[in-house]
Every structure is written in C-alpha cells, then in structure tokens.
Design a protein around this motif. Structure first.
Motif, PDB file in Angstrom:
ATOM      1  N   SER A  88       0.834  -1.205   0.000  1.00  0.00           N
ATOM      2  CA  SER A  88       0.000   0.000   0.000  1.00  0.00           C
ATOM      3  C   SER A  88       0.871   1.259   0.000  1.00  0.00           C
ATOM      4  O   SER A  88       0.515   2.264  -0.620  1.00  0.00           O
ATOM      5  CB  SER A  88      -0.973   0.008   1.180  1.00  0.00           C
ATOM      6  OG  SER A  88      -0.298   0.180   2.399  1.00  0.00           O
ATOM      7  N   ASP A 135      -3.625   5.423   4.651  1.00  0.00           N
ATOM      8  CA  ASP A 135      -4.076   4.535   5.732  1.00  0.00           C
ATOM      9  C   ASP A 135      -5.598   4.430   5.733  1.00  0.00           C
ATOM     10  O   ASP A 135      -6.154   3.348   5.890  1.00  0.00           O
ATOM     11  CB  ASP A 135      -3.601   5.054   7.093  1.00  0.00           C
ATOM     12  CG  ASP A 135      -2.093   4.960   7.261  1.00  0.00           C
ATOM     13  OD1 ASP A 135      -1.427   4.295   6.434  1.00  0.00           O
ATOM     14  OD2 ASP A 135      -1.575   5.539   8.232  1.00  0.00           O
ATOM     15  N   GLU A 136      -6.262   5.567   5.545  1.00  0.00           N
ATOM     16  CA  GLU A 136      -7.718   5.599   5.552  1.00  0.00           C
ATOM     17  C   GLU A 136      -8.295   4.756   4.414  1.00  0.00           C
ATOM     18  O   GLU A 136      -9.244   4.002   4.603  1.00  0.00           O
ATOM     19  CB  GLU A 136      -8.231   7.044   5.448  1.00  0.00           C
ATOM     20  CG  GLU A 136      -7.910   7.916   6.646  1.00  0.00           C
ATOM     21  CD  GLU A 136      -6.464   8.433   6.667  1.00  0.00           C
ATOM     22  OE1 GLU A 136      -5.778   8.418   5.605  1.00  0.00           O
ATOM     23  OE2 GLU A 136      -6.010   8.823   7.750  1.00  0.00           O
ATOM     24  N   ILE A 139      -7.794   1.043   5.197  1.00  0.00           N
ATOM     25  CA  ILE A 139      -8.766   0.597   6.204  1.00  0.00           C
ATOM     26  C   ILE A 139     -10.143   0.431   5.568  1.00  0.00           C
ATOM     27  O   ILE A 139     -10.845  -0.548   5.842  1.00  0.00           O
ATOM     28  CB  ILE A 139      -8.797   1.573   7.401  1.00  0.00           C
ATOM     29  CG1 ILE A 139      -7.488   1.440   8.199  1.00  0.00           C
ATOM     30  CG2 ILE A 139     -10.008   1.323   8.295  1.00  0.00           C
ATOM     31  CD1 ILE A 139      -7.249   2.529   9.223  1.00  0.00           C
ATOM     32  N   ILE A 153     -10.205  -2.790   3.644  1.00  0.00           N
ATOM     33  CA  ILE A 153     -10.320  -3.940   4.546  1.00  0.00           C
ATOM     34  C   ILE A 153     -11.750  -4.090   5.037  1.00  0.00           C
ATOM     35  O   ILE A 153     -12.322  -5.180   5.017  1.00  0.00           O
ATOM     36  CB  ILE A 153      -9.328  -3.817   5.726  1.00  0.00           C
ATOM     37  CG1 ILE A 153      -7.892  -3.950   5.220  1.00  0.00           C
ATOM     38  CG2 ILE A 153      -9.631  -4.855   6.813  1.00  0.00           C
ATOM     39  CD1 ILE A 153      -6.826  -3.570   6.223  1.00  0.00           C
ATOM     40  N   LYS A 154     -12.352  -2.976   5.465  1.00  0.00           N
ATOM     41  CA  LYS A 154     -13.737  -3.013   5.949  1.00  0.00           C
ATOM     42  C   LYS A 154     -14.702  -3.446   4.847  1.00  0.00           C
ATOM     43  O   LYS A 154     -15.641  -4.190   5.097  1.00  0.00           O
ATOM     44  CB  LYS A 154     -14.138  -1.660   6.526  1.00  0.00           C
ATOM     45  CG  LYS A 154     -13.485  -1.378   7.865  1.00  0.00           C
ATOM     46  CD  LYS A 154     -13.928  -0.055   8.435  1.00  0.00           C
ATOM     47  CE  LYS A 154     -13.309   0.148   9.804  1.00  0.00           C
ATOM     48  NZ  LYS A 154     -13.738   1.393  10.428  1.00  0.00           N
TER      49      LYS A 154
END
Length: 124
Positions: free
Chosen positions: A101, A108-109, A112, A115-116
């Motif tokens: 990444s 980072d956002e 995430i 992933i969610k």
C-alpha cells in the motif's frame, strides 16, 4: 490440498492442514486424529512424511500421543493454533499489505476502507 509446487515442505503442509481441521471443528479436544498411514493414503505421500507432520504438532503441543492408541488433540490446541496464526501468519500478511500500500501510495484511511469493505462482502 497439498501444494507440491510450494517451497513449504510437505510435512509442514500436513501439520497446517491438521491445524485447520482443528480450527474448523473437525477434531475436538481429546479426539483421535488421523494416523500417519491414513494421512499417507489420503495425500498419497510417504508415511514417514506424514509422521514428521504429526511430530511437528506433538512438538508444538497441539497433539499428544497415547501409546498404542494414536494421536489426540490437546485441550488448548485451538487456542494455541489461533495465537500462532494471528502472531505469525496474519502479521506477515499485514506487513506485506502495508508495504504494498505504501508503494502504491494508498493512504491509511483508504487501506482501512478496503479492509472493511472486504469484511462486509464476506459477511453477506
């Protein structure tokens, strides 16, 4: 089930397969697992290779031997397997994802959220 093209030795793959069987609930506490000969027949491998995979699980206190009866699942085997996989396998995968990444300049956002999103997709 076994990957002969993998760099991972067959006996390690046998041990990991048995761990997955325990995690999936196919073997429970104090239940007898497959013998080296059953594993050898199932996977078409040498019984000595299967025995080495079983020994690896004995060394890690996932299985225990009952002389003359076979191998059985330790009472805390599932917890040990979960701990090991979270702290080795999952950690390694996360390190790879984070590194990739960064190469791709994913924030980072955004990572995430990805992933969610995948978690939500799998829950359906």
């Amino acid at each position: 089930m076994l990957n002969t093209e993998s760099n991972k030795p067959i006996y390690v793959q046998i041990a990991e397969w048995l761990e997955s069987e325990i995690l999936n609930g196919n073997f429970s506490t104090n239940q007898k697992v497959y013998s080296q000969y059953q594993l050898a027949e199932m996977f078409t491998i040498n019984p000595a290779t299967a025995a080495k995979g079983l020994s690896l699980l004995v060394d890690n206190q996932i299985l225990y031997k009952k002389r003359g009866l076979g191998m059985f699942v330790f009472s805390d085997a599932k917890e040990k397997i979960l701990f090991k996989r979270k702290n080795q396998v999952l950690k390694h995968l996360i390190e790879e994802v984070v590194l990739e990444s960064q190469r791709l300049q994913v924030s980072d956002e955004e990572l995430i959220l990805m992933i969610k999103s995948e978690q939500s997709r799998r829950e359906k």
